[in-house]
Design an enzyme around this catalytic site. Structure first.
Site, short mmCIF file in Angstrom:
data_model
loop_
_atom_site.label_atom_id
_atom_site.label_comp_id
_atom_site.label_asym_id
_atom_site.label_seq_id
_atom_site.Cartn_x
_atom_site.Cartn_y
_atom_site.Cartn_z
CB CYS A 1 -0.93 -0.01 1.22
SG CYS A 1 -1.98 1.46 1.31
CB CYS B 1 -0.75 2.53 4.04
SG CYS B 1 -2.17 1.83 3.21
CG ASP B 2 3.05 1.24 4.53
OD1 ASP B 2 2.57 1.74 5.57
OD2 ASP B 2 2.86 0.06 4.20
#
Ligand code: FAD
Ligand code: NAP
Length: 310
Positions: free
Chosen positions: A134, A137-138
């Site tokens: 992701c 997200c990261d």
């Protein structure tokens, strides 16, 4: 007893809930194990939903969908469904983790798909510590750093573009020299100066230490080896069908599945079992687009309404 149980709260499930509850079904509950919205909420941008002219994040795109459904009476239950089975009297049992169970007259399964792991040495060991599926997200953890991206589909290329906005360099590793991604995305990637294409190549190993990933070992088709010292690797090698809820105690699926495990449905989203519908990414021949999943959900919601009323 519920009139309709919807399993999964992505674009398909939410649209099914909207159409079924707005169409008059009284007891409609959508079971979603996480936050509603589905896999698109992990995407940095979506630009192909009809009528939405600005590019937005998947999270922003899905923000209002649950509220709209609930306005018409759909309920949301934050539960993970473990199994859907059918009784002799034609009704369904929805079993949840923790021994909870509800009954329903009809069921729409729209549990979608989840990112596949590549199986590369070190992937599981460093998952969440440098290995990610992701970028939204990261990605920020690698601001101004170099990262690697694995895959040649739409997800890999789109997320490589997203990461190129944050990271100093993106090494895109793909096992062939042609991409599955749409031509418009391939063009953008090829024009992006921060993305280096490493084609006809595979990642042999992801290595690191207690603090996380230190790099990846790559080899090409000629057998040449290369070491990339990157702290992050994003794996986008396709999706697995989430059909586990259909598996019965005897190991057989409740309804017919295709060769990849996708649910076989007809044009009305009817499965081989009366009262059970499949919609979205988990069905056969799915186009794997938000608009298509939503369309499937609308069809399944209308058909469930008809089934229960009959
Ligand atoms: P999903 O979105 O997968 O939703 C399924 C839901 O079911 C999930 O919320 C999950 O938590 C829930 N669930 C699963 N199992 C259970 C269970 N046992 N119990 C309870 N809940 C459960 N499409 C586009 O049109 N445009 C794009 O730009 C685009 N970009 C994408 C970018 C990325 C990174 C990815 C991964 C996909 C992208 N797609 C895009 C594809 C799109 O996201 C999917 O086609 C769409 O989300 C499918 O919707 P769905 O409702 O079928 O399934
Ligand atoms: P995908 O299209 O299946 O692509 C997976 C990629 O990973 C392929 O390039 C494949 O290589 C490679 N791959 C598979 N296994 C591998 C392994 N073990 N090691 C190395 N590489 C491996 O998956 P996706 O990109 O996640 O897309 C899934 C679906 O969602 C698609 O239908 C896609 O169109 C859709 N989607 C759409 C959008 C959009 O509309 N904007 C965005 C994202 C996703 P090969 O090519 O050699 O097989």
């Amino acid at each position: 007893m519920l009139d309709l149980a919807i399993i999964g709260g992505g674009p398909a499930g939410l649209t099914a809930g909207l159409y079924a509850s707005r169409g008059g079904l009284q007891n409609v509950t959508m079971f979603e194990k996480g936050m509603p919205g589905g896999q698109i909420t992990g995407s940095s941008e979506i630009e192909n939903y009809p009528g939405v002219s600005e590019v937005m994040s998947g999270l922003d795109m899905m923000q209002n969908w649950p509220e709209q459904c609930m306005r018409f009476g759909m309920k949301h239950s934050m539960e993970e469904v473990s199994r859907v089975s059918k009784r002799d009297d034609g009704t369904f049992e929805i079993s949840m983790l923790g021994d909870k169970m509800v009954e329903a007259k009809s069921v729409i399964v729209c549990t979608g798909s989840t990112p596949r792991r590549s199986g590369i040495k070190g992937e599981d060991k460093f998952f969440g510590r440098g290995v990610s599926t992701c970028a939204t997200c990261d990605g920020f953890f690698y601001k101004d750093k170099e990262v690697a991206v694995l895959g040649g589909g739409d997800t890999a290329l789109e997320e490589a573009l997203y990461l190129a906005n944050i990271c100093s360099k993106v090494h895109l590793v793909h096992r062939r020299d042609e991409f599955r991604a749409s031509p418009v995305t391939v063009k953008k990637v090829k024009e992006n100066k921060k993305i280096e294409l490493i084609l006809n190549s595979v990642i042999d190993e992801i290595y690191g230490d207690n603090s996380g990933v230190n790099g990846v070992k790559i080899s090409d088709k000629q057998g040449n080896k290369r070491d990339l010292a990157v702290p992050g690797i994003f794996v986008f090698v396709g999706m697995n069908v989430n059909n586990e809820v259909l598996m019965q105690e005897d190991g057989k699926p409740l309804c017919d599945l295709g060769s990849n495990g996708n649910v076989v449905v007809d044009l009305k989203m009817k499965t081989s079992v009366a009262g059970l519908f499949g919609a979205g990414d988990l069905r056969i021949d799915a186009s794997k687009q938000v608009v298509c999943a939503a369309g499937d959900g609308a069809t399944a919601g209308i058909q469930a309404l008809e089934y229960v009323n009959d």
